[in-house]
Design a protein around this motif. Sequence first.
Motif, PDB file in Angstrom:
ATOM      1  N   GLN A   1     -12.013  -1.535 -13.575  1.00 29.94           N
ATOM      2  CA  GLN A   1     -11.598  -2.169 -12.334  1.00 29.94           C
ATOM      3  C   GLN A   1     -12.323  -1.516 -11.156  1.00 29.94           C
ATOM      4  OE1 GLN A   1      -7.397  -2.036 -11.662  1.00 29.94           O
ATOM      5  NE2 GLN A   1      -7.500  -3.116  -9.712  1.00 29.94           N
ATOM      6  N   VAL A   2     -12.932  -2.346 -10.346  1.00 30.52           N
ATOM      7  CA  VAL A   2     -13.677  -1.852  -9.193  1.00 30.52           C
ATOM      8  C   VAL A   2     -12.734  -1.653  -8.021  1.00 30.52           C
ATOM      9  CG1 VAL A   2     -15.520  -2.351  -7.550  1.00 30.52           C
ATOM     10  CG2 VAL A   2     -15.787  -2.988  -9.957  1.00 30.52           C
ATOM     11  N   GLN A   3     -12.908  -0.519  -7.373  1.00 35.78           N
ATOM     12  CA  GLN A   3     -12.115  -0.242  -6.175  1.00 35.78           C
ATOM     13  C   GLN A   3     -13.019   0.372  -5.117  1.00 35.78           C
ATOM     14  OE1 GLN A   3      -8.739   2.367  -6.734  1.00 35.78           O
ATOM     15  NE2 GLN A   3      -7.667   1.498  -4.974  1.00 35.78           N
ATOM     16  N   LEU A   4     -12.919  -0.145  -3.897  1.00 40.57           N
ATOM     17  CA  LEU A   4     -13.663   0.371  -2.752  1.00 40.57           C
ATOM     18  C   LEU A   4     -12.651   0.757  -1.688  1.00 40.57           C
ATOM     19  CD1 LEU A   4     -16.462  -2.383  -2.538  1.00 40.57           C
ATOM     20  CD2 LEU A   4     -16.577  -0.177  -3.719  1.00 40.57           C
ATOM     21  N   VAL A   5     -12.742   1.983  -1.209  1.00 41.57           N
ATOM     22  CA  VAL A   5     -11.778   2.469  -0.226  1.00 41.57           C
ATOM     23  C   VAL A   5     -12.529   3.024   0.977  1.00 41.57           C
ATOM     24  CG1 VAL A   5      -9.886   4.057   0.230  1.00 41.57           C
ATOM     25  CG2 VAL A   5     -10.132   3.032  -2.047  1.00 41.57           C
ATOM     26  N   GLU A   6     -12.324   2.372   2.128  1.00 41.56           N
ATOM     27  CA  GLU A   6     -12.984   2.789   3.362  1.00 41.56           C
ATOM     28  C   GLU A   6     -12.133   3.808   4.105  1.00 41.56           C
ATOM     29  OE1 GLU A   6     -13.717  -1.801   3.175  1.00 41.56           O
ATOM     30  OE2 GLU A   6     -12.060  -0.410   2.856  1.00 41.56           O
ATOM     31  N   SER A   7     -12.808   4.628   4.893  1.00 41.56           N
ATOM     32  CA  SER A   7     -12.132   5.570   5.777  1.00 41.56           C
ATOM     33  C   SER A   7     -13.053   5.877   6.941  1.00 41.56           C
ATOM     34  CB  SER A   7     -11.762   6.851   5.032  1.00 41.56           C
ATOM     35  OG  SER A   7     -12.919   7.499   4.550  1.00 41.56           O
ATOM     36  N   GLY A   8     -12.489   6.472   7.996  1.00 41.09           N
ATOM     37  CA  GLY A   8     -13.295   6.931   9.105  1.00 41.09           C
ATOM     38  C   GLY A   8     -13.234   6.100  10.370  1.00 41.09           C
ATOM     39  N   GLY A   9     -12.501   5.005  10.347  1.00 38.26           N
ATOM     40  CA  GLY A   9     -12.382   4.199  11.554  1.00 38.26           C
ATOM     41  C   GLY A   9     -11.523   4.878  12.605  1.00 38.26           C
ATOM     42  N   LEU A  20     -18.273   6.022   9.023  1.00 40.74           N
ATOM     43  CA  LEU A  20     -17.415   5.360   8.049  1.00 40.74           C
ATOM     44  C   LEU A  20     -17.857   5.755   6.641  1.00 40.74           C
ATOM     45  CD1 LEU A  20     -17.240   1.733   9.525  1.00 40.74           C
ATOM     46  CD2 LEU A  20     -15.855   3.744  10.093  1.00 40.74           C
ATOM     47  N   SER A  21     -16.890   5.896   5.765  1.00 38.12           N
ATOM     48  CA  SER A  21     -17.176   6.217   4.364  1.00 38.12           C
ATOM     49  C   SER A  21     -16.511   5.202   3.452  1.00 38.12           C
ATOM     50  CB  SER A  21     -16.682   7.626   4.022  1.00 38.12           C
ATOM     51  OG  SER A  21     -17.378   8.604   4.766  1.00 38.12           O
ATOM     52  N   CYS A  22     -17.151   4.970   2.325  1.00 41.56           N
ATOM     53  CA  CYS A  22     -16.622   4.047   1.318  1.00 41.56           C
ATOM     54  C   CYS A  22     -16.685   4.759  -0.035  1.00 41.56           C
ATOM     55  CB  CYS A  22     -17.436   2.769   1.301  1.00 41.56           C
ATOM     56  SG  CYS A  22     -17.025   1.624  -0.043  1.00 41.56           S
ATOM     57  N   ALA A  23     -15.529   5.061  -0.580  1.00 40.28           N
ATOM     58  CA  ALA A  23     -15.461   5.697  -1.892  1.00 40.28           C
ATOM     59  C   ALA A  23     -15.345   4.618  -2.956  1.00 40.28           C
ATOM     60  CB  ALA A  23     -14.277   6.641  -1.954  1.00 40.28           C
ATOM     61  N   ALA A  24     -16.261   4.626  -3.905  1.00 44.93           N
ATOM     62  CA  ALA A  24     -16.290   3.592  -4.937  1.00 44.93           C
ATOM     63  C   ALA A  24     -15.833   4.142  -6.283  1.00 44.93           C
ATOM     64  CB  ALA A  24     -17.703   3.033  -5.073  1.00 44.93           C
ATOM     65  N   THR A  91     -16.534  -3.450  18.266  1.00 40.52           N
ATOM     66  CA  THR A  91     -15.129  -3.449  17.861  1.00 40.52           C
ATOM     67  C   THR A  91     -14.866  -4.519  16.817  1.00 40.52           C
ATOM     68  OG1 THR A  91     -14.366  -2.581  19.991  1.00 40.52           O
ATOM     69  CG2 THR A  91     -12.768  -3.806  18.680  1.00 40.52           C
ATOM     70  N   ALA A  92     -14.303  -4.095  15.687  1.00 41.83           N
ATOM     71  CA  ALA A  92     -14.045  -5.011  14.570  1.00 41.83           C
ATOM     72  C   ALA A  92     -13.390  -4.231  13.436  1.00 41.83           C
ATOM     73  CB  ALA A  92     -15.347  -5.631  14.069  1.00 41.83           C
ATOM     74  N   VAL A  93     -12.938  -4.966  12.434  1.00 45.04           N
ATOM     75  CA  VAL A  93     -12.567  -4.345  11.168  1.00 45.04           C
ATOM     76  C   VAL A  93     -13.831  -4.276  10.321  1.00 45.04           C
ATOM     77  CG1 VAL A  93     -11.161  -4.500   9.089  1.00 45.04           C
ATOM     78  CG2 VAL A  93     -10.223  -5.240  11.295  1.00 45.04           C
ATOM     79  N   HIS A 112     -17.004  -7.559  -4.619  1.00 43.22           N
ATOM     80  CA  HIS A 112     -15.914  -6.598  -4.453  1.00 43.22           C
ATOM     81  C   HIS A 112     -15.854  -6.142  -3.006  1.00 43.22           C
ATOM     82  CE1 HIS A 112     -15.842  -6.471  -8.812  1.00 43.22           C
ATOM     83  NE2 HIS A 112     -17.126  -6.197  -8.805  1.00 43.22           N
ATOM     84  N   TRP A 113     -14.620  -5.987  -2.521  1.00 36.44           N
ATOM     85  CA  TRP A 113     -14.391  -5.644  -1.120  1.00 36.44           C
ATOM     86  C   TRP A 113     -13.348  -4.550  -0.993  1.00 36.44           C
ATOM     87  CZ3 TRP A 113     -17.003  -7.989   2.924  1.00 36.44           C
ATOM     88  CH2 TRP A 113     -17.775  -9.114   2.598  1.00 36.44           C
ATOM     89  N   GLY A 114     -13.514  -3.721   0.026  1.00 31.45           N
ATOM     90  CA  GLY A 114     -12.483  -2.773   0.389  1.00 31.45           C
ATOM     91  C   GLY A 114     -11.450  -3.439   1.280  1.00 31.45           C
ATOM     92  N   GLN A 115     -10.468  -2.655   1.687  1.00 33.40           N
ATOM     93  CA  GLN A 115      -9.365  -3.197   2.492  1.00 33.40           C
ATOM     94  C   GLN A 115      -9.703  -3.257   3.976  1.00 33.40           C
ATOM     95  OE1 GLN A 115      -9.572  -0.096   1.540  1.00 33.40           O
ATOM     96  NE2 GLN A 115      -9.025   1.100   3.351  1.00 33.40           N
ATOM     97  N   GLY A 116     -10.758  -2.554   4.371  1.00 34.18           N
ATOM     98  CA  GLY A 116     -11.188  -2.566   5.760  1.00 34.18           C
ATOM     99  C   GLY A 116     -10.652  -1.395   6.561  1.00 34.18           C
ATOM    100  N   THR A 117     -11.404  -1.027   7.588  1.00 30.64           N
ATOM    101  CA  THR A 117     -10.984   0.036   8.500  1.00 30.64           C
ATOM    102  C   THR A 117     -11.303  -0.408   9.928  1.00 30.64           C
ATOM    103  OG1 THR A 117     -11.132   2.416   8.992  1.00 30.64           O
ATOM    104  CG2 THR A 117     -13.179   1.314   8.316  1.00 30.64           C
ATOM    105  N   GLN A 118     -10.365  -0.200  10.822  1.00 29.04           N
ATOM    106  CA  GLN A 118     -10.505  -0.681  12.206  1.00 29.04           C
ATOM    107  C   GLN A 118     -11.368   0.278  13.024  1.00 29.04           C
ATOM    108  OE1 GLN A 118      -9.122  -3.578  13.818  1.00 29.04           O
ATOM    109  NE2 GLN A 118     -10.504  -2.916  15.460  1.00 29.04           N
ATOM    110  N   VAL A 119     -12.325  -0.299  13.723  1.00 28.65           N
ATOM    111  CA  VAL A 119     -13.125   0.439  14.704  1.00 28.65           C
ATOM    112  C   VAL A 119     -12.902  -0.211  16.055  1.00 28.65           C
ATOM    113  CG1 VAL A 119     -15.466   1.012  15.472  1.00 28.65           C
ATOM    114  CG2 VAL A 119     -14.865   1.182  13.043  1.00 28.65           C
TER     115      VAL A 119
END
Length: 123
Positions: A1-9, A20-24, A91-93, A112-119
């Motif tokens: 199962q593929v999972q992408l998790v963003e952080s850093g917004g 921004l970082s994306c852990a796969a 400014t965006a997700v 595959h997509w992550g959940q997004g992070t707000q900037v």
Amino acid sequence: QVQLVESGGGLVQPGGSLRLSCAASGIGVDYSPMAWFRQAPGRERERVACISGTSDNTFYKESVKGRFTISRDNAKNMVSLQMLNLKPEDTAVYYCAATSDICRADPRAYDHWGQGTQVTVSS
């Protein structure tokens, strides 16, 4: 199962920087084309940057060239987006995405997509 998790917004003033970082997991960033998209309220999702899977070729939206840099860390299986000189229009997700195709601008090409992070860029 593929999972992408963003952080850093977060919230930053105009001219500021964010990374921004994306852990796969379940997919290797060393062979899969990886991209960052963004979506502002009322606007379509647009590709900001992409890095090819088997080479270091990178692609950028014209308005972010010279300010944003996409990179990957194969050992950590992560993709990052360094953003400098941020503007209110940035400014965006922001979303991390992976594809089994090649770097394309069309979000429908990405599997595959992550959940997004707000900037948010605001004074």
